[in-house]
Design a protein around this motif. Structure first.
Motif, PDB file in Angstrom:
ATOM      1  N   ASP A 215       8.017   7.013  -0.531  1.00 32.97           N
ATOM      2  CA  ASP A 215       7.369   7.570   0.648  1.00 32.97           C
ATOM      3  C   ASP A 215       6.133   6.757   1.015  1.00 32.97           C
ATOM      4  OD1 ASP A 215       5.487   8.248  -1.265  1.00 32.97           O
ATOM      5  OD2 ASP A 215       5.878  10.401  -1.185  1.00 32.97           O
ATOM      6  N   GLY A 216       5.453   7.197   2.072  1.00 28.69           N
ATOM      7  CA  GLY A 216       4.274   6.480   2.525  1.00 28.69           C
ATOM      8  C   GLY A 216       3.071   6.623   1.616  1.00 28.69           C
ATOM      9  N   PRO A 217       2.699   7.855   1.241  1.00 25.29           N
ATOM     10  CA  PRO A 217       1.491   8.033   0.440  1.00 25.29           C
ATOM     11  C   PRO A 217       1.512   7.302  -0.905  1.00 25.29           C
ATOM     12  CG  PRO A 217       2.147  10.112   1.423  1.00 25.29           C
ATOM     13  CD  PRO A 217       3.258   9.148   1.700  1.00 25.29           C
ATOM     14  N   VAL A 218       2.691   7.181  -1.526  1.00 21.01           N
ATOM     15  CA  VAL A 218       2.760   6.517  -2.840  1.00 21.01           C
ATOM     16  C   VAL A 218       3.193   5.059  -2.676  1.00 21.01           C
ATOM     17  CG1 VAL A 218       3.870   6.501  -5.111  1.00 21.01           C
ATOM     18  CG2 VAL A 218       3.241   8.681  -4.038  1.00 21.01           C
ATOM     19  N   THR A 219       4.410   4.852  -2.199  1.00 18.14           N
ATOM     20  CA  THR A 219       4.964   3.493  -2.142  1.00 18.14           C
ATOM     21  C   THR A 219       4.328   2.668  -1.031  1.00 18.14           C
ATOM     22  OG1 THR A 219       7.044   4.479  -2.890  1.00 18.14           O
ATOM     23  CG2 THR A 219       7.112   2.190  -2.144  1.00 18.14           C
ATOM     24  N   GLY A 220       4.175   3.272   0.135  1.00 13.92           N
ATOM     25  CA  GLY A 220       3.548   2.546   1.236  1.00 13.92           C
ATOM     26  C   GLY A 220       2.146   2.107   0.910  1.00 13.92           C
ATOM     27  N   ASN A 221       1.377   2.992   0.301  1.00 14.09           N
ATOM     28  CA  ASN A 221       0.016   2.635  -0.098  1.00 14.09           C
ATOM     29  C   ASN A 221       0.001   1.528  -1.145  1.00 14.09           C
ATOM     30  OD1 ASN A 221      -1.470   4.232   1.578  1.00 14.09           O
ATOM     31  ND2 ASN A 221      -1.793   5.881   0.105  1.00 14.09           N
ATOM     32  N   ALA A 222       0.971   1.579  -2.065  1.00 10.46           N
ATOM     33  CA  ALA A 222       1.038   0.544  -3.102  1.00 10.46           C
ATOM     34  C   ALA A 222       1.345  -0.824  -2.490  1.00 10.46           C
ATOM     35  CB  ALA A 222       2.087   0.912  -4.142  1.00 10.46           C
ATOM     36  N   ILE A 223       2.185  -0.856  -1.473  1.00 10.54           N
ATOM     37  CA  ILE A 223       2.520  -2.126  -0.819  1.00 10.54           C
ATOM     38  C   ILE A 223       1.335  -2.657  -0.028  1.00 10.54           C
ATOM     39  CG2 ILE A 223       3.942  -3.186   0.988  1.00 10.54           C
ATOM     40  CD1 ILE A 223       6.234  -1.358   0.091  1.00 10.54           C
ATOM     41  N   THR A 224       0.781  -1.823   0.843  1.00 15.00           N
ATOM     42  CA  THR A 224      -0.279  -2.299   1.730  1.00 15.00           C
ATOM     43  C   THR A 224      -1.574  -2.591   0.988  1.00 15.00           C
ATOM     44  OG1 THR A 224      -0.893  -0.011   2.290  1.00 15.00           O
ATOM     45  CG2 THR A 224       0.702  -1.118   3.715  1.00 15.00           C
ATOM     46  N   GLY A 225      -1.738  -2.027  -0.199  1.00 11.98           N
ATOM     47  CA  GLY A 225      -2.941  -2.293  -0.972  1.00 11.98           C
ATOM     48  C   GLY A 225      -2.771  -3.330  -2.060  1.00 11.98           C
ATOM     49  N   HIS A 226      -1.571  -3.895  -2.203  1.00 15.06           N
ATOM     50  CA  HIS A 226      -1.310  -4.836  -3.295  1.00 15.06           C
ATOM     51  C   HIS A 226      -1.944  -6.191  -2.990  1.00 15.06           C
ATOM     52  CE1 HIS A 226       0.772  -7.273  -6.255  1.00 15.06           C
ATOM     53  NE2 HIS A 226       1.222  -6.162  -6.824  1.00 15.06           N
ATOM     54  N   PRO A 227      -2.681  -6.762  -3.932  1.00 14.01           N
ATOM     55  CA  PRO A 227      -3.344  -8.047  -3.684  1.00 14.01           C
ATOM     56  C   PRO A 227      -2.379  -9.210  -3.538  1.00 14.01           C
ATOM     57  CG  PRO A 227      -3.594  -7.390  -5.983  1.00 14.01           C
ATOM     58  CD  PRO A 227      -3.018  -6.215  -5.269  1.00 14.01           C
ATOM     59  N   GLY A 228      -1.125  -9.037  -3.985  1.00 10.88           N
ATOM     60  CA  GLY A 228      -0.139 -10.106  -3.877  1.00 10.88           C
ATOM     61  C   GLY A 228       0.640 -10.095  -2.578  1.00 10.88           C
ATOM     62  N   ASP A 230       0.697 -10.894   1.213  1.00 11.54           N
ATOM     63  CA  ASP A 230      -0.081 -11.804   2.048  1.00 11.54           C
ATOM     64  C   ASP A 230      -0.146 -11.391   3.512  1.00 11.54           C
ATOM     65  OD1 ASP A 230      -0.618 -13.869  -0.037  1.00 11.54           O
ATOM     66  OD2 ASP A 230       1.574 -13.996  -0.046  1.00 11.54           O
ATOM     67  N   LYS A 231       0.790 -10.572   3.959  1.00  4.79           N
ATOM     68  CA  LYS A 231       0.748 -10.007   5.300  1.00  4.79           C
ATOM     69  C   LYS A 231       1.547  -8.712   5.295  1.00  4.79           C
ATOM     70  CE  LYS A 231       1.827 -10.583  10.161  1.00  4.79           C
ATOM     71  NZ  LYS A 231       2.275 -11.429  11.278  1.00  4.79           N
ATOM     72  N   VAL A 232       1.133  -7.766   6.139  1.00  6.15           N
ATOM     73  CA  VAL A 232       1.811  -6.476   6.254  1.00  6.15           C
ATOM     74  C   VAL A 232       2.414  -6.352   7.651  1.00  6.15           C
ATOM     75  CG1 VAL A 232       1.483  -3.971   6.332  1.00  6.15           C
ATOM     76  CG2 VAL A 232       0.358  -5.327   4.545  1.00  6.15           C
ATOM     77  N   ASN A 247      -6.275   1.237   4.548  1.00 11.17           N
ATOM     78  CA  ASN A 247      -5.946   0.833   3.180  1.00 11.17           C
ATOM     79  C   ASN A 247      -6.065  -0.676   2.997  1.00 11.17           C
ATOM     80  OD1 ASN A 247      -5.100   1.642   0.542  1.00 11.17           O
ATOM     81  ND2 ASN A 247      -3.047   0.847   0.972  1.00 11.17           N
ATOM     82  N   ILE A 248      -5.631  -1.432   4.002  1.00 10.64           N
ATOM     83  CA  ILE A 248      -5.744  -2.891   3.932  1.00 10.64           C
ATOM     84  C   ILE A 248      -7.206  -3.299   3.886  1.00 10.64           C
ATOM     85  CG2 ILE A 248      -5.381  -5.026   5.245  1.00 10.64           C
ATOM     86  CD1 ILE A 248      -2.708  -3.862   6.161  1.00 10.64           C
ATOM     87  N   ALA A 249      -8.035  -2.692   4.717  1.00  6.94           N
ATOM     88  CA  ALA A 249      -9.455  -3.032   4.743  1.00  6.94           C
ATOM     89  C   ALA A 249     -10.121  -2.715   3.403  1.00  6.94           C
ATOM     90  CB  ALA A 249     -10.150  -2.284   5.874  1.00  6.94           C
TER      91      ALA A 249
END
Length: 340
Positions: A215-228, A230-232, A247-249
């Protein structure tokens, strides 16, 4: 020829697709058929550990395959082969799409899959045609702008057109030499998973496309906040887009592309032909039960003809009959979920 199928006889992929293989996880989210609410399957919800595994897989695939540095024509050929295989597997892909989405199976086969294959072919053709630029300099100097792939793209797709939205993100990212970690909607995951499997069968390096469920709150946040990452790239609601920006900021600013939802007005003036106006209004609202970002479900009608248009629309809407997405001929699409 009929495209109808029995939803109880379809084998569904229900695991993450990472590094070219399916990866199981604890069942966490129910996937239901919007046509009748039946439970289709339970899927895992990727946490930060699974997302990190997918990002690592994508980065390793770039390194070991040399995808980003390969001849652009080789990327083009591989993507064309993938598009061909998507069309060849249209029947099964359409069933995977229709069973859990609001898209009737006939419309998926005749429309969505063809669009998806052509999207991939279209962007594949940019592989050897997009490059850098020379810039004006004085004699004895050379200035140029080099175009380089970002690296690993984090992509999040919506539920209203699952397979074509996946193609819309995967095509350009791969053509440019990137790898992708993609999260489909938790309500419509199946066709995207099989599409990723087909990419490996078509010869694309395993790990270049990784699909993580959740889902967004768990998986989406993990993707958009991952340092690896390079673009979302995200397509979905305006509210979710705002949360992704935040989250990106918070985790390190990086490029992003946001395609956010909205509703478009259709304007009708008093001198319009009533029959033609009603036909246009209906065609702008009824497809996919109005569940698309350019649906013209806001109607601004000049007062003199408002009552006449409303009456004619009521008749036109009354001609629609619902049908399960696995039935052919197609009927009026279901709303995607009880919550919606």
């Amino acid at each position: 020829m009929t495209y109808s199928f029995d939803p109880q006889k379809i084998t569904l992929p229900t695991a993450h697709f990472v590094g070219g293989s399916y990866v199981d996880g604890p069942e966490a989210l129910d996937v239901r058929a919007p046509s009748d609410g039946r439970l289709l399957a339970a899927i895992p919800c990727a946490d930060s550990e699974i997302v990190d595994r997918a990002v690592t897989s994508a980065r390793d695939a770039l390194k070991t395959s040399g995808w980003a540095g390969s001849q652009p024509r080789e990327r083009l050929k591989a993507l064309h082969t993938w598009a061909d295989l998507i069309e060849k597997e249209a029947a099964y892909l359409a069933q995977l799409e229709a069973i859990c989405s609001s898209r009737p199976v006939s419309q998926v086969i005749e429309g969505d899959i063809r669009v998806t294959a052509e999207q991939i072919r279209f962007f594949a053709e940019f592989s050897d045609k997009e490059g850098g630029d020379l810039v004006p300099t004085s004699d004895g100097q050379l200035g140029f702008i080099a175009a380089e792939p970002y690296g690993v793209i984090g992509a999040i797709t919506p539920w209203n057109f699952p397979i074509s939205m996946a193609g819309w993100k995967l095509g350009p990212a791969l053509a440019a030499g990137n790898a992708v970690v993609l999260k489909p909607s938790e309500m419509t995951p199946f066709s995207t998973l099989y599409m990723a499997e087909l990419s490996v069968r078509a010869g694309l390096p395993a790990g270049l496309i990784n699909v993580v469920l959740g889902d967004g709150p768990v998986t989406g946040n993990a993707i958009t906040g991952h340092p690896g990452i390079d673009k979302v790239s995200f397509t979905g609601s305006t509210r979710a887009g705002g949360l992704i920006m935040e989250n990106i900021a918070r985790h390190g600013i990086r490029p992003m592309t946001l395609e956010l939802g909205g509703k478009s007005p259709q304007v009708v003036f008093a001198d319009a032909d009533p029959e033609q106006a009603v036909d246009c209004l209906a065609r702008g609202i009824l497809p996919n039960a109005g569940q698309f970002c350019v649906a013209g479900s806001r109607m601004i009608v000049q007062r003199q003809i408002a009552e006449e248009i409303a009456e004619k629309l009521a008749v036109r809407f009354g001609e629609e009959s619902p049908a399960a997405t696995w039935d052919d001929p197609a009927g009026f699409s279901p709303v995607i979920s009880e919550n919606q």
